[in-house]
Design an enzyme around this catalytic site. Sequence first.
Site, mmCIF file in Angstrom:
data_model
loop_
_atom_site.group_PDB
_atom_site.id
_atom_site.type_symbol
_atom_site.label_atom_id
_atom_site.label_comp_id
_atom_site.label_asym_id
_atom_site.label_seq_id
_atom_site.Cartn_x
_atom_site.Cartn_y
_atom_site.Cartn_z
ATOM 1 N N VAL A 1 0.831 -1.209 0.000
ATOM 2 C CA VAL A 1 0.000 0.000 0.000
ATOM 3 C C VAL A 1 0.864 1.257 0.000
ATOM 4 O O VAL A 1 0.411 2.343 0.341
ATOM 5 C CB VAL A 1 -0.959 0.008 1.214
ATOM 6 C CG1 VAL A 1 -1.936 -1.160 1.139
ATOM 7 C CG2 VAL A 1 -0.190 -0.035 2.540
ATOM 8 N N HIS B 1 -4.768 -4.332 -2.173
ATOM 9 C CA HIS B 1 -5.198 -3.989 -0.818
ATOM 10 C C HIS B 1 -5.356 -2.492 -0.606
ATOM 11 O O HIS B 1 -5.390 -2.022 0.534
ATOM 12 C CB HIS B 1 -4.206 -4.568 0.197
ATOM 13 C CG HIS B 1 -4.148 -6.062 0.164
ATOM 14 N ND1 HIS B 1 -3.019 -6.780 0.506
ATOM 15 C CD2 HIS B 1 -5.081 -6.984 -0.194
ATOM 16 C CE1 HIS B 1 -3.262 -8.074 0.371
ATOM 17 N NE2 HIS B 1 -4.495 -8.219 -0.059
ATOM 18 N N CYS C 1 -19.686 8.993 3.378
ATOM 19 C CA CYS C 1 -20.100 9.467 2.055
ATOM 20 C C CYS C 1 -19.213 8.980 0.926
ATOM 21 O O CYS C 1 -19.531 9.187 -0.255
ATOM 22 C CB CYS C 1 -20.173 10.991 2.044
ATOM 23 S SG CYS C 1 -18.555 11.830 2.104
ATOM 24 N N CYS D 1 -19.145 15.655 5.171
ATOM 25 C CA CYS D 1 -20.254 15.142 5.986
ATOM 26 C C CYS D 1 -19.900 14.939 7.449
ATOM 27 O O CYS D 1 -20.767 14.574 8.248
ATOM 28 C CB CYS D 1 -20.783 13.838 5.394
ATOM 29 S SG CYS D 1 -19.668 12.423 5.629
ATOM 30 N N ILE E 1 12.717 -14.835 -0.539
ATOM 31 C CA ILE E 1 13.604 -15.421 0.461
ATOM 32 C C ILE E 1 12.738 -16.130 1.498
ATOM 33 O O ILE E 1 11.937 -15.507 2.185
ATOM 34 C CB ILE E 1 14.478 -14.348 1.130
ATOM 35 C CG1 ILE E 1 15.403 -13.699 0.086
ATOM 36 C CG2 ILE E 1 15.297 -14.957 2.258
ATOM 37 C CD1 ILE E 1 16.227 -12.547 0.618
#
Length: 317
Positions: free
Chosen positions: A121, A137, A148, A214, A278
């Site tokens: 990520v 992911h 929202c 929101c 590895i």
Amino acid sequence: NRGMSTKTSSGQGDNRGEAGTLEDIKKIISQSNNILVLTGAGCSTRSGIPDYRGQSGSYAKGHKPMEHDQFISSHEERQRYWARSLKGWPPFYNSKPNAAHYAIAELERMGKVRAIITQNVDGLHQKAESKNVLELHGTNSYIRCMSCGELSERNAYQRLLSALNMWWVKKHDKSTYVPEWNIKFREQLRADGDAELGEGLDYSQIRVPGCTKCGGIWKPDVVYFGDTIPKDRVRSASEAVSSSDLLLVCGSSLPVLSSFRLVLQASKENIPIVVINIGETRAEREGIPHLKVDAEVGTTLEACVAFLRSREVMNDI
């Protein structure tokens, strides 16, 4: 698997995969023109981002990753996460691609790699200028409102957090705000983009602003443990496997089903599988036929790129 042996390095045909060499990898990549690369944490450890399951990974240090329900249901847990991110985010954000990312990007430019699916990520494939990247992911580069659905750049939110909690930043080692890596950062940083600050800290005064539209809860746009991957992303990953002529797994022990499912699919569809990692992987434990090279990803792929370039030069002569 299209001619791949199922013999192990000990010579026993138990379907655990064949122990391969660098020369094997060079040959297979040179003969493939539609490679799907599946990357894991082992691709980013040389950039200073820790893995979860390696010998020096987060789990080995007692770190328990954030779970979806834990984050959503507890304001206190969110305060804790965002407070720790004030220390962990700057080095995470400033991390640079390493040889593995650049080699994969170069293989893409050479027309060998057609798609990259990453379990990471950290956005390092994009920083290395890879084009066709599917972040299985999600990404830590953005945050999403859980009410929202608004999407916003995380770095801007981190700057706001810092401004609202500058007392905390100053209290907890402001030296972490320089981009250079050092041993202290590496040991404290977590793969979630936060950092270990020790036990017994009071996070109750941390201000965590809500969605500007929101007022809802902002969450990093990543799939936490206990969360589900969006169906369209799962479908895109499956289609990428089916259209490939080689699945190249780089730096992953394949511990989670979301990635291992792609390996199972490739095996079922008779698509050759090569693993550069590895240590043992789930593919070996569960008897999936594949070629395995137990080596560091970056140096291995750099050698493959150099080999392909030398062949191009010879063809031009």
